[in-house]
Design an enzyme around this catalytic site. Structure first.
Site, mmCIF file in Angstrom:
data_model
loop_
_atom_site.group_PDB
_atom_site.id
_atom_site.type_symbol
_atom_site.label_atom_id
_atom_site.label_comp_id
_atom_site.label_asym_id
_atom_site.label_seq_id
_atom_site.Cartn_x
_atom_site.Cartn_y
_atom_site.Cartn_z
ATOM 1 N N LYS A 1 -3.624 1.049 -6.791
ATOM 2 C CA LYS A 1 -2.967 2.334 -7.452
ATOM 3 C C LYS A 1 -2.906 2.441 -8.878
ATOM 4 C CE LYS A 1 -0.203 2.982 -3.493
ATOM 5 N NZ LYS A 1 1.030 2.839 -2.538
ATOM 6 N N ARG B 1 0.364 -3.985 2.195
ATOM 7 C CA ARG B 1 -0.640 -2.992 2.613
ATOM 8 C C ARG B 1 -1.737 -2.934 1.481
ATOM 9 N NH1 ARG B 1 -1.832 2.329 1.911
ATOM 10 N NH2 ARG B 1 -2.289 3.502 3.688
HETATM 11 N N1 HH2 Z 1 0.336 4.021 0.177
HETATM 12 C C1 HH2 Z 1 -0.482 5.157 0.337
HETATM 13 C C2 HH2 Z 1 -0.508 5.524 1.710
HETATM 14 N N2 HH2 Z 1 0.264 5.241 2.716
HETATM 15 N N3 HH2 Z 1 2.257 3.879 3.096
HETATM 16 C C3 HH2 Z 1 3.165 2.923 2.869
HETATM 17 N N4 HH2 Z 1 3.787 2.651 3.897
HETATM 18 N N5 HH2 Z 1 3.102 2.267 1.772
HETATM 19 C C4 HH2 Z 1 2.293 2.641 0.480
HETATM 20 O O1 HH2 Z 1 2.278 2.393 -0.368
HETATM 21 C C5 HH2 Z 1 1.444 3.867 1.002
HETATM 22 C C6 HH2 Z 1 1.089 4.121 2.370
HETATM 23 C C7 HH2 Z 1 -1.543 5.528 -0.683
HETATM 24 O O2 HH2 Z 1 -2.515 4.760 -0.740
HETATM 25 P P1 HH2 Z 1 -4.142 5.062 0.107
HETATM 26 O O3 HH2 Z 1 -4.073 4.823 1.668
HETATM 27 O O4 HH2 Z 1 -4.884 4.074 -0.988
HETATM 28 O O5 HH2 Z 1 -4.443 6.279 -0.492
HETATM 29 P P2 HH2 Z 1 -4.863 7.565 0.322
HETATM 30 O O6 HH2 Z 1 -3.414 8.050 0.746
HETATM 31 O O7 HH2 Z 1 -5.180 8.711 -0.605
HETATM 32 O O8 HH2 Z 1 -5.632 7.335 1.586
#
Ligand code: HH2
Length: 277
Positions: A221, A255
């Site tokens: 992040k 995660r």
């Molecule tokens: N962060 C992202 C997406 N979903 N769910 C939970 N429970 N907690 C989080 O911190 C969280 C989440 C964002 O991260 P990422 O999957 O890397 O990005 P993107 O949503 O662009 O796929």
């Protein structure tokens, strides 16, 4: 502590690593969707081979400024990957805020619904309350992914995130959802400044008073980029450090994108006797 999900009762005495599977292909022009689906399924298998405990499949990017994806598009991305992942013998979570997606994935046997909007979308809580056992992750977010980083302001980010999660937890319980199905997530990077995110890490233990396991996602992040000056592709070490700090401060589930590196770090942490209990 346990996390009850559709097919698995997950023992949280050992920290659990949730591997991220993003099915958000940029282009469908070159053999397109099938290639995206096959790559995502291969990625699921690789993460499990690296030791992931849980897979989290998402069909809509939630990065700051991300554009929304239609229902049909999200279903087309997620369902084939879900069907394959359900045969791999691990709990499968779906990262979605759409009630129609929740209903569809639960009908196919998904184990967990991970909602960055904490079931506030009309119909979302209904969809999950109707199910007898699926796991639920309730995450805090201020605003929505398009606008959330514009003016993040809090008097006390820990208190406000805690109050929100408590209210959402109570809303689930009031609908008859068993408490063992629910975990809570402070939502690192969702409507928070670098300072807010670091406060959430430093004072993370305060959220344990809510009485539910914490799931935390620091992986790659932007706060880690702000601290290290590194691009997203070079944040593995920073991500592992943050995941370890979160576990040390009481998180039960992390995660992550970089499953193998995170598991190595957790092995050292456990071998040193730093594990709780
Ligand atoms: N962060 C992202 C997406 N979903 N769910 C939970 N429970 N907690 C989080 O911190 C969280 C989440 C964002 O991260 P990422 O999957 O890397 O990005 P993107 O949503 O662009 O796929």
């Amino acid at each position: 502590m346990f996390w009850q999900t559709t097919r698995f009762r997950i023992d949280l005495r050992r920290p659990q690593v949730m591997g991220i599977v993003n099915v958000t292909p940029d282009s469908f022009s070159d053999g397109g969707r099938l290639a995206g689906t096959m790559a995502a399924i291969r990625h699921c298998e690789q993460l499990l081979a690296q030791g992931a405990d849980i897979l989290d499949i998402g069909g809509e990017s939630t990065r700051p400024g991300a554009a929304p994806v239609s229902l049909d598009e999200e279903l087309a991305r997620v369902l084939p990957v879900l069907d394959a992942a359900l045969t791999l013998g691990c709990p499968v979570s779906i990262d979605t805020s759409k009630p129609a997606v929740m209903r569809a994935v639960l009908a196919r046997g998904a184990d967990i619904v991970n909602d960055i909007n904490a079931l506030q979308t009309p119909g979302a809580l209904d969809a999950l309350a109707r199910h007898s056992s699926c796991g639920i992750c309730l995450m805090h977010m201020r605003g929505d992914p398009r606008t959330m980083q514009r003016w993040p302001q809090y008097d006390d980010v820990l208190r406000e995130v805690g109050e929100f999660l408590e209210e959402r937890l109570r809303a689930c319980l009031a609908r008859g959802v068993e408490i063992e199905r629910i975990v809570l997530d402070p939502g690192i990077g969702f409507g928070k400044s670098v300072a807010h995110n670091l406060d959430l890490l430093r004072r993370q233990r305060e959220l344990l008073s809510l009485g539910r396991p914490l799931l935390v996602g620091w992986s790659r992040k932007s706060t880690l980029g702000a601290i290290t000056g590194r691009d997203i592709s070079q944040r593995q070490a920073a991500s592992v450090a943050a995941a370890l700090a979160a576990v040390q401060s009481g998180a039960c589930i992390v995660r992550v994108h970089d499953v193998a590196a995170t598991i190595d770090a957790l092995k050292v942490w456990a071998a040193a006797g730093l594990a709780r209990g």
